[in-house]
Design a protein around this motif. Structure first.
Motif, short mmCIF file in Angstrom:
data_model
loop_
_atom_site.label_atom_id
_atom_site.label_comp_id
_atom_site.label_asym_id
_atom_site.label_seq_id
_atom_site.Cartn_x
_atom_site.Cartn_y
_atom_site.Cartn_z
N SER A 19 0.83 -1.22 0.00
CA SER A 19 0.00 0.00 0.00
C SER A 19 0.85 1.26 0.00
CB SER A 19 -0.94 0.01 1.21
OG SER A 19 -1.82 -1.08 1.18
N LEU A 20 2.10 1.15 0.43
CA LEU A 20 2.99 2.32 0.43
C LEU A 20 3.30 2.80 -0.98
CD1 LEU A 20 5.44 1.17 3.25
CD2 LEU A 20 3.78 3.04 3.41
N TYR A 21 3.12 1.93 -1.97
CA TYR A 21 3.37 2.35 -3.35
C TYR A 21 2.40 3.45 -3.79
CZ TYR A 21 6.64 -1.53 -4.15
OH TYR A 21 7.72 -2.37 -4.10
N PHE A 22 1.26 3.55 -3.11
CA PHE A 22 0.33 4.64 -3.44
C PHE A 22 0.94 6.01 -3.16
CE2 PHE A 22 -3.04 1.32 -2.73
CZ PHE A 22 -3.55 1.36 -4.02
N GLN A 26 5.87 10.85 -3.34
CA GLN A 26 5.34 11.82 -2.36
C GLN A 26 6.20 11.84 -1.10
OE1 GLN A 26 1.54 11.93 0.55
NE2 GLN A 26 0.98 11.69 -1.61
N LEU A 27 6.62 10.66 -0.67
CA LEU A 27 7.45 10.56 0.53
C LEU A 27 8.80 11.24 0.30
CD1 LEU A 27 6.68 6.83 1.41
CD2 LEU A 27 5.65 8.88 2.42
N LYS A 28 9.35 11.03 -0.89
CA LYS A 28 10.63 11.66 -1.24
C LYS A 28 10.47 13.18 -1.28
CE LYS A 28 12.77 9.59 -4.53
NZ LYS A 28 13.13 9.12 -5.88
N PHE A 29 9.35 13.64 -1.79
CA PHE A 29 9.06 15.08 -1.84
C PHE A 29 9.01 15.68 -0.43
CE2 PHE A 29 5.67 18.27 -1.35
CZ PHE A 29 6.17 19.29 -2.15
N LEU A 30 8.34 14.99 0.49
CA LEU A 30 8.26 15.47 1.87
C LEU A 30 9.64 15.49 2.52
CD1 LEU A 30 5.04 13.60 3.06
CD2 LEU A 30 5.26 16.05 2.62
N LYS A 32 12.51 15.90 0.97
CA LYS A 32 13.25 17.03 0.41
C LYS A 32 12.71 18.37 0.90
CE LYS A 32 14.76 14.69 -3.83
NZ LYS A 32 14.65 14.65 -5.32
N SER A 33 11.47 18.37 1.38
CA SER A 33 10.85 19.61 1.84
C SER A 33 11.13 19.89 3.32
CB SER A 33 9.33 19.56 1.62
OG SER A 33 9.04 19.42 0.24
N GLY A 34 11.98 19.08 3.92
CA GLY A 34 12.41 19.37 5.28
C GLY A 34 11.84 18.49 6.36
N PHE A 35 11.15 17.42 5.98
CA PHE A 35 10.60 16.49 6.97
C PHE A 35 11.49 15.26 7.10
CE2 PHE A 35 6.97 19.10 6.27
CZ PHE A 35 6.18 18.97 7.40
N GLU A 36 11.55 14.72 8.29
CA GLU A 36 12.14 13.40 8.49
C GLU A 36 10.99 12.41 8.35
OE1 GLU A 36 14.96 12.69 11.77
OE2 GLU A 36 13.73 10.90 12.23
N GLU A 54 12.56 5.85 -1.74
CA GLU A 54 12.06 7.13 -1.24
C GLU A 54 13.02 7.80 -0.26
OE1 GLU A 54 9.05 8.52 -2.22
OE2 GLU A 54 8.75 6.87 -3.62
N ASN A 55 14.07 7.08 0.13
CA ASN A 55 15.07 7.61 1.06
C ASN A 55 14.44 7.98 2.40
OD1 ASN A 55 17.64 8.42 1.94
ND2 ASN A 55 17.30 10.54 1.28
N VAL A 56 13.65 7.04 2.95
CA VAL A 56 12.96 7.26 4.21
C VAL A 56 13.38 6.18 5.21
CG1 VAL A 56 11.01 8.41 3.12
CG2 VAL A 56 10.93 5.92 3.48
N ILE A 57 12.89 6.29 6.43
CA ILE A 57 13.22 5.34 7.50
C ILE A 57 12.06 4.37 7.67
CG2 ILE A 57 13.77 5.11 9.95
CD1 ILE A 57 14.80 8.07 9.75
N GLY A 58 12.37 3.07 7.69
CA GLY A 58 11.32 2.06 7.76
C GLY A 58 11.23 1.37 9.11
#
Length: 391
Positions: A19-22, A26-30, A32-36, A54-58
């Motif tokens: 479901s994260l593929y939806f 968007q996650l990458k955008f957030l 880059k916009s300054g959110f962890e 997405e370069n996020v923490i899982g």
């Protein structure tokens, strides 16, 4: 210009990782916009894939899709510990089971900004005690959230009218959908060179399409019944079906028909279904229920007119008689009549395809939706005065 004292932290949570593929890009955008940005779901290859792309923490926590009291309590405790330890500014949940567990855990951990994103209402196709239970769970989850998003305006109207949520708490981002569409590259017909010959189709073949989970609620039974009528009337008619075969909800004969009919091309679950839309003359989407109906705007972005059920979500995107047709749910006759009309009127089919493509490009631009979400996040956080964002 004020400086940021710390990165605001947001958690997106789903039941199953696919479901994260939806939330693709968007996650990458957030981030880059300054959110962890963190994501949490049951373990799976999709979770690892999303974290990397997405370069996020899982975070992995096993969450049962069905009700399982013992496992649900274990999941709730593990999610609570993660949320408490990470001290998220925003917890944003998707899909019913993850939503309930996530909202309970976030509330208990003292998270002020708790967002439940309603993608659809599974209880709508249930009856009896199960319907009542699922409806009660939806109402409870909405009550635990500080904000409720819906993926379509019609879905928001429905949940407010049925008193699942207070009107002032519910909203829809921009024109709806969970992520909008990339119509510049991914859903642009010019991006693909897949030809009919690649699927052993003749240029004279007329191609109907279906995209979605292969389950009863998506109208597969009615589609197959209509298909038998149509192919006996029309030579060189083919049906392309893309989607995952899920839990047995169809008869054995239906599954065998999909797999063995030489005029049905079952391509399975696809990472990118856009090339297959480019081969279709018409998308048939006879779903029983929907939150938004993402496949409808995907097809329209590719210039394909859509025949869809007159249900929540679909009514937000299908302008009946302009970019497609709306039919009554479970109506085999409706499918047959509208497909036949399109086959007999290619000029109307082309005009509706062009109209749909224009609508999607004007109303469902991905970056517009991302920026609207970002502004909401900033407002919520600044209102809580927990972090200082640069202006």
């Amino acid at each position: 210009m004020s400086s940021r004292t710390t990165f605001p932290k947001v958690l997106h949570m789903t039941t199953v990782p696919i479901s994260l593929y939806f939330l693709e890009n968007q996650l990458k955008f957030l981030q880059k916009s300054g959110f962890e940005v963190h994501v949490l779901s049951s373990p799976g290859e999709a979770l690892t894939d999303v974290v990397g792309k997405e370069n996020v923490i899982g975070h992995e926590v096993w969450i049962e899709r069905e009700i399982s009291i013992v496992q649900d309590l274990k999941s709730l405790w593990r999610v609570f510990r993660i949320i408490r330890n990470e001290r998220f500014d925003i917890v944003h949940v998707h899909t019913p089971k993850a939503a309930l567990i996530g909202m309970l855990a976030a509330k208990a951990a003292g998270v002020k900004v708790r967002i439940y994103h309603v993608h659809g209402l599974p209880y709508m196709t249930k009856v009896g005690a199960k319907r009542m239970l699922l409806q009660t769970i939806e109402k409870l989850t909405c009550s635990l959230a500080s904000r409720v998003y819906t993926v379509s305006h019609s879905l928001r109207d429905f949940i407010c009218e049925n008193k699942l949520v207070n009107t002032e708490k519910a909203s829809t981002i921009h024109n709806g959908s969970i992520n909008g569409l990339d119509t510049t590259i991914k859903f642009n017909p010019a991006s693909y060179s897949l030809s009919r010959h690649d699927l052993k189709l003749k240029e004279s073949d007329r191609v109907l399409g279906f995209v979605g989970r292969i389950v009863r609620d998506k109208g597969i039974v009615e589609l197959l019944e209509a298909w038998r009528v149509l192919k006996n009337r029309q030579e060189d008619l083919k049906l392309v079906i893309a989607g995952k075969m899920e839990e047995p909800s169809l008869t054995d004969s239906a599954y065998k028909e999909i797999e063995n009919d030489p005029d049905i091309l079952y391509v399975g679950e696809c990472d990118n279904v856009a090339p297959y839309y480019s081969l279709m003359d018409v998308l048939v989407f006879p779903t029983y229920r929907e939150g938004f109906g993402l496949v409808a705007i995907e097809a329209m972005a590719m210039g394909v007119p859509v025949i869809a059920s007159n249900v929540l979500g679909c009514v937000d995107t299908i302008e009946d008689g302009k970019n497609g047709f709306l039919i009554e749910p479970r109506s085999v006759t409706g499918i047959v009549e509208k497909v036949a009309y399109y086959l007999d009127h290619p000029e109307i089919r082309t005009a509706h395809g062009a109209s749909g493509q224009h609508l999607v490009r004007m109303k469902y631009d991905q970056h517009t939706i991302w920026n609207a979400l970002l502004e909401d996040y900033k407002f919520f956080i600044q209102n809580e005065k927990r972090v200082v964002l640069s202006s």
